[in-house]
Design a protein around this motif. Structure first.
Motif, PDB file in Angstrom:
ATOM      1  N   SER A  82       3.775  -0.668 -11.444  1.00  0.00           N
ATOM      2  CA  SER A  82       4.289   0.603 -10.947  1.00  0.00           C
ATOM      3  C   SER A  82       5.813   0.636 -10.985  1.00  0.00           C
ATOM      4  O   SER A  82       6.418   1.625 -11.415  1.00  0.00           O
ATOM      5  CB  SER A  82       3.784   0.836  -9.521  1.00  0.00           C
ATOM      6  N   LEU A  83       6.453  -0.456 -10.563  1.00  0.00           N
ATOM      7  CA  LEU A  83       7.918  -0.494 -10.521  1.00  0.00           C
ATOM      8  C   LEU A  83       8.523  -0.601 -11.915  1.00  0.00           C
ATOM      9  O   LEU A  83       9.524   0.057 -12.216  1.00  0.00           O
ATOM     10  CB  LEU A  83       8.378  -1.663  -9.652  1.00  0.00           C
ATOM     11  N   VAL A  84       7.945  -1.431 -12.767  1.00  0.00           N
ATOM     12  CA  VAL A  84       8.483  -1.579 -14.123  1.00  0.00           C
ATOM     13  C   VAL A  84       8.407  -0.249 -14.871  1.00  0.00           C
ATOM     14  O   VAL A  84       9.376   0.176 -15.524  1.00  0.00           O
ATOM     15  CB  VAL A  84       7.718  -2.682 -14.887  1.00  0.00           C
ATOM     16  N   GLU A  85       7.281   0.430 -14.776  1.00  0.00           N
ATOM     17  CA  GLU A  85       7.124   1.699 -15.484  1.00  0.00           C
ATOM     18  C   GLU A  85       8.001   2.794 -14.891  1.00  0.00           C
ATOM     19  O   GLU A  85       8.355   3.747 -15.588  1.00  0.00           O
ATOM     20  CB  GLU A  85       5.654   2.114 -15.472  1.00  0.00           C
ATOM     21  N   LEU A  86       8.363   2.663 -13.622  1.00  0.00           N
ATOM     22  CA  LEU A  86       9.269   3.623 -12.997  1.00  0.00           C
ATOM     23  C   LEU A  86      10.598   3.677 -13.738  1.00  0.00           C
ATOM     24  O   LEU A  86      11.232   4.733 -13.828  1.00  0.00           O
ATOM     25  CB  LEU A  86       9.494   3.234 -11.530  1.00  0.00           C
ATOM     26  N   TYR A  87      11.024   2.533 -14.297  1.00  0.00           N
ATOM     27  CA  TYR A  87      12.307   2.462 -15.000  1.00  0.00           C
ATOM     28  C   TYR A  87      12.145   2.506 -16.520  1.00  0.00           C
ATOM     29  O   TYR A  87      13.079   2.197 -17.249  1.00  0.00           O
ATOM     30  CB  TYR A  87      13.051   1.194 -14.572  1.00  0.00           C
ATOM     31  N   GLY A  88      10.968   2.876 -16.983  1.00  0.00           N
ATOM     32  CA  GLY A  88      10.745   3.007 -18.416  1.00  0.00           C
ATOM     33  C   GLY A  88      10.456   1.701 -19.118  1.00  0.00           C
ATOM     34  O   GLY A  88      10.551   1.623 -20.350  1.00  0.00           O
ATOM     35  N   GLY A  89      10.101   0.659 -18.359  1.00  0.00           N
ATOM     36  CA  GLY A  89       9.774  -0.628 -18.953  1.00  0.00           C
ATOM     37  C   GLY A  89       8.279  -0.804 -19.146  1.00  0.00           C
ATOM     38  O   GLY A  89       7.486   0.108 -18.897  1.00  0.00           O
ATOM     39  N   LYS A  90       7.892  -1.997 -19.577  1.00  0.00           N
ATOM     40  CA  LYS A  90       6.483  -2.301 -19.822  1.00  0.00           C
ATOM     41  C   LYS A  90       6.149  -3.694 -19.289  1.00  0.00           C
ATOM     42  O   LYS A  90       6.994  -4.586 -19.283  1.00  0.00           O
ATOM     43  CB  LYS A  90       6.168  -2.241 -21.321  1.00  0.00           C
ATOM     44  N   VAL A  91       4.898  -3.855 -18.858  1.00  0.00           N
ATOM     45  CA  VAL A  91       4.381  -5.158 -18.454  1.00  0.00           C
ATOM     46  C   VAL A  91       3.364  -5.597 -19.497  1.00  0.00           C
ATOM     47  O   VAL A  91       2.512  -4.804 -19.912  1.00  0.00           O
ATOM     48  CB  VAL A  91       3.704  -5.102 -17.070  1.00  0.00           C
TER      49      VAL A  91
ATOM     50  N   TYR B  47       0.832  -1.200   0.000  1.00  0.00           N
ATOM     51  CA  TYR B  47       0.000   0.000   0.000  1.00  0.00           C
ATOM     52  C   TYR B  47       0.870   1.255   0.000  1.00  0.00           C
ATOM     53  O   TYR B  47       0.598   2.217  -0.723  1.00  0.00           O
ATOM     54  CB  TYR B  47      -0.922  -0.003   1.220  1.00  0.00           C
ATOM     55  N   ILE B  48       1.924   1.247   0.814  1.00  0.00           N
ATOM     56  CA  ILE B  48       2.819   2.405   0.871  1.00  0.00           C
ATOM     57  C   ILE B  48       3.509   2.616  -0.475  1.00  0.00           C
ATOM     58  O   ILE B  48       3.624   3.748  -0.965  1.00  0.00           O
ATOM     59  CB  ILE B  48       3.862   2.220   1.993  1.00  0.00           C
ATOM     60  N   LEU B  49       3.960   1.526  -1.102  1.00  0.00           N
ATOM     61  CA  LEU B  49       4.629   1.649  -2.401  1.00  0.00           C
ATOM     62  C   LEU B  49       3.685   2.239  -3.443  1.00  0.00           C
ATOM     63  O   LEU B  49       4.056   3.154  -4.196  1.00  0.00           O
ATOM     64  CB  LEU B  49       5.140   0.283  -2.849  1.00  0.00           C
ATOM     65  N   LEU B  50       2.445   1.742  -3.495  1.00  0.00           N
ATOM     66  CA  LEU B  50       1.485   2.254  -4.472  1.00  0.00           C
ATOM     67  C   LEU B  50       1.106   3.699  -4.174  1.00  0.00           C
ATOM     68  O   LEU B  50       0.913   4.503  -5.091  1.00  0.00           O
ATOM     69  CB  LEU B  50       0.241   1.366  -4.493  1.00  0.00           C
TER      70      LEU B  50
END
Length: 241
Positions: free
Chosen positions: A207-216, A65-68
């Motif tokens: 959220s984490l993948v997109e933080l580094y410019g990646g995609k899921v 929850y904190i991360l999101l």
């Protein structure tokens, strides 16, 4: 309505529900232990395991929850700390950790990973979390003993991909539009409610993948699903001399 208000309304009710559920289990077991005149070792062990699982579930719920929330409020980028790192060590570690449990379920985890790969730009802790959570989600869709999860990596000119192909329950038409919603859990998962997680793993991964410019990417197959993500390479091929 502000973005923060939308986030709070969409997450607080299910957050409190999950929190209350785990706390109730812990309190019930604690009360039984406190008021029991005699209790056998087997029952004691069972109660303590329930308390431990409840505590672990609460810890994971709060951290997710904190991360999101950090992502929603725009402060997750402060933890970005991108550095050249490899996907192979956390991927091999995640596979080692899940193989024993998968074997007990009769599920084969198949991997043919290279010895080396181009480095990616990411926080190693975030990369480990991405791999662990996405693999965990993939395994939940395995329906029958004898089904397999195939783990692959792919190297592209500007990124590296990790791909989990799962034999099992395909996502439904109703699932696909909501698969990244917080606290959403597909209805046709073969595991129990406690085993299928809180519905936060995929939002955390995204959220984490997109933080580094990646995609899921998630793709439905005739008899299973594909769960994959990409992370930019530390040194794209196009930048080499």
């Amino acid at each position: 309505m502000s973005r923060a208000s939308s986030f709070e309304r969409a997450t607080l009710d299910p957050f409190y529900h999950e929190l209350r559920t785990s706390l109730t289990l812990i309190q019930t077991c604690t009360d039984l232990l406190m008021h029991a005149d005699q209790i056998g070792q087997a029952d004691l062990r069972n109660f303590l395991q329930i308390i431990r699982r409840g505590g672990t579930r609460i810890d994971r719920l709060v951290r997710d929850y904190i991360l999101l929330a950090k992502g929603e409020y725009g402060v997750l980028s402060e933890e970005k700390i991108a550095q050249p790192t490899s996907v192979l060590p956390p991927l091999n570690l995640a596979l080692l950790e899940v193989r024993a449990e998968s074997h007990d379920r009769g599920v084969e985890v198949v991997s043919d990973l290279p010895e080396t790969m181009p480095l990616v730009l990411a926080n190693p802790d975030h990369l480990r979390l991405i791999i662990e959570r996405l693999l965990s989600v993939a395994l939940r869709f395995v329906r029958n003993a004898g089904d397999a999860v195939v783990v692959q990596t792919r190297t592209m000119p500007d990124s590296v991909a990790v791909v989990f192909t799962v034999e099992g329950a395909p996502l439904t038409d109703e699932d696909l539009p909501r698969i990244f919603d917080r606290f959403f859990v597909p209805q046709n998962l073969p595991l129990s409610r406690e085993q299928h997680g809180l519905g936060l793993d995929l939002p955390v991964v995204k959220s984490l993948v997109e933080l580094y410019g990646g995609k899921v990417a998630i793709e439905r197959l005739a008899k299973g699903n594909v769960f994959a993500f990409t992370i930019p390479r530390a040194e794209p091929e196009t930048s080499r001399s």
